[in-house]
Design a protein around this motif. Structure first.
Motif, short mmCIF file in Angstrom:
data_model
loop_
_atom_site.label_atom_id
_atom_site.label_comp_id
_atom_site.label_asym_id
_atom_site.label_seq_id
_atom_site.Cartn_x
_atom_site.Cartn_y
_atom_site.Cartn_z
N THR A 134 0.83 -1.19 0.00
CA THR A 134 0.00 0.00 0.00
C THR A 134 0.87 1.26 0.00
O THR A 134 2.09 1.18 0.16
N GLY A 145 3.77 -2.24 -8.28
CA GLY A 145 3.69 -2.62 -6.88
C GLY A 145 4.46 -3.90 -6.61
O GLY A 145 5.24 -3.99 -5.66
N SER A 179 -1.31 -0.54 -5.72
CA SER A 179 0.10 -0.51 -5.32
C SER A 179 1.04 -0.05 -6.43
O SER A 179 2.21 0.22 -6.17
N ASP A 188 -0.28 -2.56 -11.06
CA ASP A 188 -0.03 -3.05 -9.71
C ASP A 188 0.89 -4.28 -9.71
O ASP A 188 1.75 -4.41 -8.84
#
Length: 264
Positions: A134, A145, A179, A188
């Motif tokens: 996060t 992410g 993310s 992400d």
């Protein structure tokens, strides 16, 4: 070896304190088994946690990383000033097994979890469940992410395994949603293959070059908070493939406290 219940905090956002985290490495023909559990790491300059097997070697690594927290909410680059949260680099011809469970990573300067297999035919077997990625970085340096590279160039072979999240059990899903650095056009999650390797995916039923099936596999198993965006890239050659799991490839067998399903 067990690394447990530590708080590591370097000088806040310092550019002069290199490191500031936990670095594990193994080479030759050695075997290394390490549990990294319940640690807090803030203000690292490099990766708060890095894992490496050396080129030209054939080690066996068993790394369990559970319930660790990296970075502070709302504090830019408090996870890492210049690197990823978890940096995994599996080189050579050995076997590296990772159980990544129940960790929280935020506020890093580069891809929060970056896992790369290259420079040989090593097996990089990763079980990843119950993690929260996060508060991604917003600078141009921060990309995806989570990124998995299985074979980064010609000649990188071997068979690896990924077991990410779970299709139905909430506690075993990862939160990847949001993310990636969408402001810079990154997703992400990215799965990349550019060598001659194969990766077995737990519960996968698609074909060896079915991009849509791979993306769906990631999304349905890791949809806490929303559906993560995904990018799947492989070489155009048929030697670089995804496939369903086989009995000999079981990264989940010894997952901490039995939280991961058995790949079979």
């Amino acid at each position: 070896m067990t690394i447990q219940n530590n708080t590591l905090d370097s000088t806040a956002l310092s550019s002069t304190v290199l490191g500031g985290g936990i670095a594990l490495g193994v080479g030759g023909g050695a075997t290394q088994t390490v549990v990294v559990d319940n640690n807090d790491i803030d203000h690292a300059h490099g990766a708060p946690m890095s894992f490496n097997t050396t080129t030209g070697s054939s080690p066996n690594a068993n790394w369990t990383v559970n319930n660790n927290r990296i970075g502070n909410t709302g504090e830019v680059k408090s996870g890492s000033a210049a690197s990823s949260g978890f940096y995994i680099n599996v080189n050579g011809n050995g076997n590296a097994k990772f159980n990544l469970t129940n960790n929280t990573i935020m506020q890093t300067n580069f891809t929060a979890v970056d896992a790369v297999q290259n420079d040989g035919d090593a097996a990089m077997n990763i079980t990843m469940k119950g993690n929260v990625i996060t508060e991604p970085g917003t600078t141009i340096d921060y990309a995806f992410g989570v990124r998995f590279v299985i074979g980064s160039d010609d000649g990188d072979a071997g068979t690896s395994c990924l077991d990410l999240g779970h299709p139905s059990t909430t506690a075993l899903k990862n939160r990847f949603f949001g993310s990636g650095n969408s402001g810079q056009g990154y997703q992400d999650v990215r799965l990349r293959m550019a060598g001659d390797a194969t990766v077995n995916l737990a519960g996968f039923t698609g074909g060896p070059h079915d991009n849509a099936a791979v993306n769906s596999w990631v999304q349905t198993r890791n949809n806490l908070g929303g559906t993560p965006t995904t990018a799947r890239r492989s070489s155009t050659r048929t030697r670089s493939t995804f496939r369903p799991p086989v009995a000999r490839c079981r990264p989940c067998r010894d997952s901490l406290n039995g939280v991961a399903e058995l790949m079979a």
